[in-house]
Scaffold this motif. Structure first.
Motif, PDB file in Angstrom:
ATOM      1  N   UNK A 178      -3.160   8.934  -1.248  1.00  0.00           N
ATOM      2  CA  UNK A 178      -4.499   8.375  -1.414  1.00  0.00           C
ATOM      3  C   UNK A 178      -5.256   8.556  -0.105  1.00  0.00           C
ATOM      4  N   UNK A 179      -6.513   8.126  -0.085  1.00  0.00           N
ATOM      5  CA  UNK A 179      -7.345   8.352   1.094  1.00  0.00           C
ATOM      6  C   UNK A 179      -6.794   7.650   2.325  1.00  0.00           C
ATOM      7  N   UNK A 180      -6.256   6.446   2.162  1.00  0.00           N
ATOM      8  CA  UNK A 180      -5.692   5.736   3.308  1.00  0.00           C
ATOM      9  C   UNK A 180      -4.437   6.435   3.822  1.00  0.00           C
ATOM     10  N   UNK A 181      -3.702   7.085   2.936  1.00  0.00           N
ATOM     11  CA  UNK A 181      -2.514   7.814   3.347  1.00  0.00           C
ATOM     12  C   UNK A 181      -2.834   8.968   4.276  1.00  0.00           C
ATOM     13  N   UNK A 182      -4.043   9.527   4.128  1.00  0.00           N
ATOM     14  CA  UNK A 182      -4.450  10.624   5.016  1.00  0.00           C
ATOM     15  C   UNK A 182      -4.864  10.118   6.397  1.00  0.00           C
ATOM     16  N   UNK A 193       3.711  -1.136  -3.456  1.00  0.00           N
ATOM     17  CA  UNK A 193       4.547  -1.357  -2.271  1.00  0.00           C
ATOM     18  C   UNK A 193       4.129  -0.494  -1.092  1.00  0.00           C
ATOM     19  N   UNK A 194       3.734   0.752  -1.368  1.00  0.00           N
ATOM     20  CA  UNK A 194       3.400   1.647  -0.265  1.00  0.00           C
ATOM     21  C   UNK A 194       2.112   1.233   0.453  1.00  0.00           C
ATOM     22  N   UNK A 195       1.327   0.319  -0.149  1.00  0.00           N
ATOM     23  CA  UNK A 195       0.067  -0.118   0.465  1.00  0.00           C
ATOM     24  C   UNK A 195       0.146  -1.510   1.081  1.00  0.00           C
ATOM     25  N   UNK A 196       1.298  -2.148   1.039  1.00  0.00           N
ATOM     26  CA  UNK A 196       1.394  -3.543   1.463  1.00  0.00           C
ATOM     27  C   UNK A 196       1.489  -3.728   2.975  1.00  0.00           C
ATOM     28  N   UNK A 197       1.829  -2.684   3.697  1.00  0.00           N
ATOM     29  CA  UNK A 197       1.883  -2.754   5.159  1.00  0.00           C
ATOM     30  C   UNK A 197       0.772  -1.857   5.700  1.00  0.00           C
ATOM     31  N   UNK A 198      -0.071  -2.419   6.554  1.00  0.00           N
ATOM     32  CA  UNK A 198      -1.182  -1.641   7.087  1.00  0.00           C
ATOM     33  C   UNK A 198      -2.060  -2.477   7.984  1.00  0.00           C
ATOM     34  N   UNK A 199      -3.191  -1.932   8.367  1.00  0.00           N
ATOM     35  CA  UNK A 199      -4.094  -2.592   9.300  1.00  0.00           C
ATOM     36  C   UNK A 199      -5.119  -3.440   8.547  1.00  0.00           C
TER      37      UNK A 199
END
Length: 548
Positions: free
Chosen positions: A489-493, A243-249
């Motif tokens: 994770x890396x995208x979170x940074x 869920x935490x990765x479902x919204x992004x660029x």
């Protein structure tokens, strides 16, 4: 399209290249959004809400770039759909024969919608008519270049949100500007550039006096597309993300309808990453038309709406994927799950509206006009937070001055809650090649020592501390990274505007540590402290206490 692809075999005199890509559907595909703009004008509300589809195409190189720019003052949501048409004729034949029976060149409404398979965006669905194009045309989705920054573009000059023309450059033909021509010859460009890969670069200007292209007579400077968080994917693949990765660029394709949705709000002055990067004919077309002609076209349809109008994407009479409503609601809210009693991530709220004690690490929130990421609960009512976007074009040596400037600009209610930290951090220093890492490439340092390891930000009361903004240390980022932490994770940074950001820890003499976006989230100390770049800057952090 990469330089290697440009070197691929080109069709010789065996066939007449008549590759046409059309940009149609303009800026606002739905009347609800148009009506909103009209009402704004009738009420004399001077807020420009709008976006423009960019379509850059070059027949000779087969480069094809499709993305969306938000030139307005408010966020938008975007979707794009592609359809294809191919017909062939041998020299001894009178008429062209369409690849898909019942379609015709002149009627773009009946061209074949591109439909990927549910599990692979690069493979057209076998049970759909779209699959017939697999043999003859290869579409390259997304944009990713090893060792390169995100591409640059020239922002649109056309800020009329009732004008349905696209920003079509090179051999791309805007549907309106080209008078609906499908002859492969008529000019329909509405934007500067020749459609080749990487035509634009940093710090270029274009003077539109005249005007030369539709829109305002102004000089624009190039801007950078957002770096994609991940490659375009189908709804089924999206459904399997945490869920935490479902919204992004990144782009998500509803493989039931062919609509591709930008999985995030597109904020003012942002441009999405590429949905499409190249459209290349395969060698099989030479076997199909060994002595004759062919015509291939891509029709680009778009829909752009304000987030509160996102149901327009559902109420169009099409059979959408069952989880599309969840995706759209997540884009509007900025999060895919119930995240406690606090305001939604994109809901700008006063400091008093938040209960930081209930926030999970990594939670995004918007407070007094700034968007933040929650980092950690430090106890005694103290909470560390960091600006979610990078303030760019700032060097390491300029960092302290710019941090102070940002802090001074904060709303008074926020500053009143900021806690004191050390007046002077004892940072130590560690060269890039000395640090080793756990958990992945340049992910979590495992051998920090001395002052570098001890440089952890905490509240400092008394004469030794002052209420101010600060940059995180290498030790801070280390302890805040990993599962269940602020940077899971890396995208979170990586900041939401996909830019690199300085830490406060020096590296070798003359160098400093930063979080990289080109290699998302990785830690480096390989840039000079005076280095400035349009995608490098600072990410201010503060410690706040609600009891103040």
């Amino acid at each position: 399209m990469t330089p290697e692809k440009k070197k691929q075999r080109r069709l010789r005199n065996l066939a007449l290249l008549s590759l046409l890509l059309l940009a149609v559907g303009g800026t606002f595909a739905f009347q609800a959004f148009n009506q909103r703009a009209i009402n704004d004008r009738l009420n004399e509300v001077d807020i420009n809400v709008g976006g423009r589809v960019h379509d850059y195409y070059n027949r000779d190189t087969e480069n094809k770039d499709v993305f969306v720019e938000n030139y307005g003052e408010r966020p938008i949501m975007a979707r794009i759909r592609l359809s294809e048409f191919l017909e062939t004729r041998q020299r001894d034949e009178t008429d062209f024969t369409p690849l898909v029976a019942g379609t015709s060149r002149d009627d773009v409404e009946n061209w074949t919608t591109w439909i990927p398979s549910a599990g692979n965006i690069n493979d057209r669905e076998n049970s759909n008519a779209s699959n017939a194009f697999d043999q003859y045309a290869t579409l390259t989705f997304g944009w990713e270049r090893s060792g390169q920054d995100a591409p640059w573009y020239m922002p649109t000059f056309n800020h009329d949100n009732l004008d349905l023309r696209t920003a079509a450059a090179g051999h791309a033909r805007d549907w309106i500007e080209g008078n609906e021509a499908t002859d492969g010859v008529t000019d329909g460009a509405t934007h500067p550039g020749d459609g080749i890969d990487a035509y634009w670069s940093a710090n270029e200007n274009f003077d539109n006096s005249g005007p030369i292209w539709p829109g305002e007579e102004v000089t624009n400077q190039t801007a950078q597309n957002l770096q994609q968080d991940r490659a375009p994917m189908t709804m089924n693949q999206w459904s399997n993300l945490p869920n935490e990765d479902k919204i992004g660029n990144f782009w998500v394709v509803d493989h039931n309808t062919g609509w591709a949705y930008w999985a995030n709000r597109l904020n003012s002055e942002q441009a999405s990453s590429y949905l499409l990067d190249a459209a290349e004919m395969t060698a099989a077309i030479e076997d199909k038309v060994f002595n004759g002609f062919y015509y291939y076209g891509i029709h680009v349809e778009s829909g752009l709406v304000s987030p509160d109008q996102h149901e327009e994407f559902l109420n169009d009479g099409e059979q959408h994927h069952a989880e599309l409503a969840d995706l759209l609601r997540g884009i509007q809210n900025g999060v895919m799950f119930d995240d406690g009693p606090n305001p939604l991530p994109n809901e700008d709220s006063a400091p008093a509206a938040f209960d930081f004690s209930t926030m999970r690490p990594g939670r995004i929130f918007t407070m007094a006009g700034e968007q933040y990421r929650y980092l950690e609960n430090q106890g005694s009512g103290n909470h560390m937070i960091i600006r979610n976007n990078v303030i760019t074009e700032i060097s390491f040596v300029q960092q302290e001055e710019e941090l102070d400037s940002w802090y001074d600009s904060l709303h008074s209610e926020v500053r009143a809650r900021v806690q004191p930290v050390a007046n002077n951090f004892i940072t130590g220093s560690v060269p890039d090649d000395v640090v080793t890492f756990d958990g992945g490439v340049r992910w979590i340092p495992n051998n920090l020592q001395g002052d570098v390891a001890a440089d952890v930000t905490t509240v400092v009361q008394g004469a030794g501390g002052s209420s101010r903004a600060f940059a995180l240390s290498l030790a801070d980022v280390t302890r805040l990274s990993g599962p269940g932490q602020a940077f899971p994770n890396s995208l979170g940074r990586t900041a939401t505007n996909s830019n690199s950001w300085w830490l406060r820890t020096p590296g070798a003499p003359g160098f400093a540590w930063h979080v990289n976006f080109q290699r998302p989230g990785q830690l480096f100390a390989n840039n000079n402290v005076s280095f400035t770049h349009p995608v490098r800057g600072i990410r201010p952090a503060i410690i706040i206490n609600q009891s103040n």
